[in-house]
Structures are given as structure tokens and as C-alpha cells.
Design a protein around this motif. Structure first.
Motif, PDB file in Angstrom:
ATOM      1  N   LEU A 116      -1.064   4.404  -6.576  1.00 25.08           N
ATOM      2  CA  LEU A 116      -0.462   4.017  -5.305  1.00 25.08           C
ATOM      3  C   LEU A 116      -1.542   3.539  -4.344  1.00 25.08           C
ATOM      4  CD1 LEU A 116       2.164   6.849  -4.628  1.00 25.08           C
ATOM      5  CD2 LEU A 116       2.616   4.485  -5.328  1.00 25.08           C
ATOM      6  N   TYR A 117      -1.196   2.562  -3.549  1.00 26.21           N
ATOM      7  CA  TYR A 117      -2.107   2.035  -2.533  1.00 26.21           C
ATOM      8  C   TYR A 117      -2.311   3.082  -1.445  1.00 26.21           C
ATOM      9  CZ  TYR A 117      -3.912  -1.404   0.843  1.00 26.21           C
ATOM     10  OH  TYR A 117      -4.682  -2.107   1.739  1.00 26.21           O
ATOM     11  N   ASP A 118      -3.551   3.242  -0.980  1.00 24.47           N
ATOM     12  CA  ASP A 118      -3.819   4.234   0.063  1.00 24.47           C
ATOM     13  C   ASP A 118      -4.145   3.599   1.416  1.00 24.47           C
ATOM     14  OD1 ASP A 118      -6.324   3.205  -0.428  1.00 24.47           O
ATOM     15  OD2 ASP A 118      -7.264   5.118  -0.932  1.00 24.47           O
ATOM     16  N   THR A 176       4.213   3.633   5.433  1.00 28.49           N
ATOM     17  CA  THR A 176       5.534   4.226   5.638  1.00 28.49           C
ATOM     18  C   THR A 176       6.438   3.977   4.435  1.00 28.49           C
ATOM     19  OG1 THR A 176       5.351   3.946   8.037  1.00 28.49           O
ATOM     20  CG2 THR A 176       7.557   4.251   7.134  1.00 28.49           C
ATOM     21  N   ALA A 177       6.345   2.781   3.861  1.00 30.20           N
ATOM     22  CA  ALA A 177       7.153   2.466   2.681  1.00 30.20           C
ATOM     23  C   ALA A 177       6.850   3.431   1.538  1.00 30.20           C
ATOM     24  CB  ALA A 177       6.909   1.028   2.244  1.00 30.20           C
ATOM     25  N   MET A 185       1.726  -0.337  -5.829  1.00 27.61           N
ATOM     26  CA  MET A 185       0.539  -0.086  -6.646  1.00 27.61           C
ATOM     27  C   MET A 185      -0.601  -1.027  -6.268  1.00 27.61           C
ATOM     28  SD  MET A 185       2.407   0.272 -10.378  1.00 27.61           S
ATOM     29  CE  MET A 185       3.319  -1.275 -10.180  1.00 27.61           C
ATOM     30  N   VAL A 186      -1.813  -0.519  -6.357  1.00 26.96           N
ATOM     31  CA  VAL A 186      -2.992  -1.339  -6.108  1.00 26.96           C
ATOM     32  C   VAL A 186      -3.561  -1.801  -7.443  1.00 26.96           C
ATOM     33  CG1 VAL A 186      -4.447   0.742  -5.914  1.00 26.96           C
ATOM     34  CG2 VAL A 186      -5.265  -1.453  -5.036  1.00 26.96           C
ATOM     35  N   VAL A 187      -3.679  -3.126  -7.600  1.00 28.63           N
ATOM     36  CA  VAL A 187      -4.190  -3.715  -8.833  1.00 28.63           C
ATOM     37  C   VAL A 187      -5.691  -3.981  -8.734  1.00 28.63           C
ATOM     38  CG1 VAL A 187      -4.028  -5.699 -10.374  1.00 28.63           C
ATOM     39  CG2 VAL A 187      -1.978  -4.766  -9.339  1.00 28.63           C
ATOM     40  N   GLU A 196      10.146  -4.349  -4.441  1.00 22.83           N
ATOM     41  CA  GLU A 196      10.635  -5.128  -3.307  1.00 22.83           C
ATOM     42  C   GLU A 196      10.195  -4.454  -2.016  1.00 22.83           C
ATOM     43  OE1 GLU A 196      14.860  -5.116  -2.489  1.00 22.83           O
ATOM     44  OE2 GLU A 196      15.118  -3.236  -3.572  1.00 22.83           O
ATOM     45  N   ILE A 197      10.308  -5.168  -0.915  1.00 23.98           N
ATOM     46  CA  ILE A 197      10.030  -4.615   0.409  1.00 23.98           C
ATOM     47  C   ILE A 197      11.256  -4.828   1.282  1.00 23.98           C
ATOM     48  CG2 ILE A 197       8.665  -4.863   2.525  1.00 23.98           C
ATOM     49  CD1 ILE A 197       7.100  -3.488   0.373  1.00 23.98           C
ATOM     50  N   PRO A 198      12.007  -3.778   1.595  1.00 26.92           N
ATOM     51  CA  PRO A 198      13.138  -3.919   2.519  1.00 26.92           C
ATOM     52  C   PRO A 198      12.669  -4.420   3.886  1.00 26.92           C
ATOM     53  CG  PRO A 198      13.281  -1.855   1.310  1.00 26.92           C
ATOM     54  CD  PRO A 198      11.928  -2.427   1.013  1.00 26.92           C
ATOM     55  N   ALA A 199      13.536  -5.104   4.584  1.00 29.98           N
ATOM     56  CA  ALA A 199      13.175  -5.739   5.852  1.00 29.98           C
ATOM     57  C   ALA A 199      12.694  -4.740   6.904  1.00 29.98           C
ATOM     58  CB  ALA A 199      14.370  -6.523   6.384  1.00 29.98           C
TER      59      ALA A 199
END
Length: 207
Positions: A116-118, A176-177, A185-187, A196-199
Motif C-alpha cells: 500500500l502507498y504510504d 483517506t481512500a 498500491m505503490v509500484v 478506481e477512485i470515487p469522486a
């Protein structure tokens, strides 16, 4: 062109960027381009057409990939694949335990498993015509398994300008997401992947 420095490994161009050595010749520009396109297609888009067995997380045997490449072009060897991956400044592929996979860019159904991205924010660029519908519906992947986000505003602008002359850039509240259960995820230093990213997680727009 790909060459190999005895001290610093494979590199692209005429001289090693670390020591200015000419190194040993591996691939010319034409073969580098053809092999790169073949590997991208094999690992991201059509492994089944090549009868290339793939794990659900995108890994395939590097031996099997080398055999498939040799059937296509005759000349590729396994060391050519290693050289292409090692010299790739964009970090598009990874090799481990005799297997290889694309880090991102899949259109096939894979389940990737990066950390996960931090960080706090991410960025995503679109054409101005897409802004209103995204503010209503959120951001979803187009022709790819995962939505690709950028870790910096500068990178988002660079990516978006490939597709549109004057992009609008969304700033996204990724922290927050993730706290709300989204898998972001961080690549690598530049790229994040998510479904997806909800609005509701879009904070502002740079135009």
C-alpha cells in the motif's frame, strides 16, 4: 541500443552513464524495440496467444518467455531479456526466482500484490472535456486492469500530455481512500495502481 558495462551492468546508449565505458554490445536499436514490444504484449496483453502459462499475479517463467520470443524472431536469447529488463529506466518489468512479470500496464486479468502507498496524495490527468463526468462518476481504468495514478503533479502532467495538449490534473486524497479500505498500491517512485477512485476523494483540479 543496449550495451553491458563489466562494472555497472547493462545500459542504454553508447556509453555507460556511470563510467563512460563503451561496454559490450548486446542489442541494436531495432532489435531492442522489437523485443521490448514483444515482451510488453506477452506479459501485459496476450500471453494466451503465445501459449504462455501465467500465474494470477502476472508472473511467467522466463525460460518459457525466451522460447516464445525465439519462435517469433529466432535471434533472442534469455540474456537479451535480462539485459532489456536491467537497462529499462522506467522499471516496467521485474525478475525473481526464474520468473518475470510486468509491473503495470496490464489489460489482462491479473491480481497484483504490491505494498500500500504510504503517501498522502496522488494525481491523475485528463482532457478538459472529461472533467465534469469524472467529478460525477469518479476515475476508472480505461482499457487496463488497474487505474494508474502518478505520485507527483509533474509526473501526472508528463503522462497526460501524451494524450491531450492542455490536461486538467486531479489531486486525490489517497491517504483517506486507503483508510476507507481502497487498495492503492505503490509500484515505483512514479506510479500507483488501484481499481478506481470515487469522486469523493478528488480534492482539487489544476488546469
Amino acid at each position: 541500443m543496449i550495451r553491458k558495462c563489466n562494472e555497472h551492468g547493462c545500459f542504454r546508449g553508447e556509453v555507460c552513464p556511470c563510467c563512460d565505458s563503451n561496454g559490450d554490445f548486446i542489442l541494436d536499436d531495432d532489435r531492442e524495440d522489437r523485443l521490448g514490444r514483444f515482451i510488453s504484449g506477452a506479459l501485459r496483453h496476450f500471453p494466451e496467444k503465445l501459449e504462455l502459462p501465467m500465474y494470477i499475479d502476472g508472473w511467467v517463467s522466463i525460460n518459457a518467455l525466451a522460447v516464445a520470443a525465439a519462435k517469433k524472431y529466432k535471434w533472442p536469447k534469455k540474456y537479451h531479456i535480462y539485459a532489456l529488463v536491467e537497462s529499462d529506466e522506467k522499471g516496467r518489468y521485474e525478475i525473481a526466482g526464474g520468473k518475470i512479470r510486468a509491473r503495470y500496464g496490464h489489460s489482462i486479468d491479473v491480481i497484483l500484490n504490491y505494498p500500500l502507498y504510504d503517501g498522502e496524495f496522488a494525481y491523475y490527468g485528463v482532457s478538459p472535456e472529461e472533467v465534469d463526468i469524472i467529478l460525477e462518476q469518479g476515475i476508472r481504468p480505461v482499457k487496463q486492469k488497474y487505474l494508474h495514478l502518478s505520485t507527483t503533479l509533474e509526473k501526472a502532467i508528463e503522462v497526460a500530455t501524451v494524450h491531450t495538449e492542455n490536461p486538467s490534473i486531479f489531486k486525490i486524497d489517497v491517504k483517506t481512500a486507503i483508510d476507507d479500505g481502497l487498495n492503492v498500491m505503490v509500484v515505483n517512485n512514479d506510479i500507483l495502481l488501484t481499481d478506481e477512485i470515487p469522486a469523493e476523494y478528488i480534492l482539487e483540479i489544476y488546469e
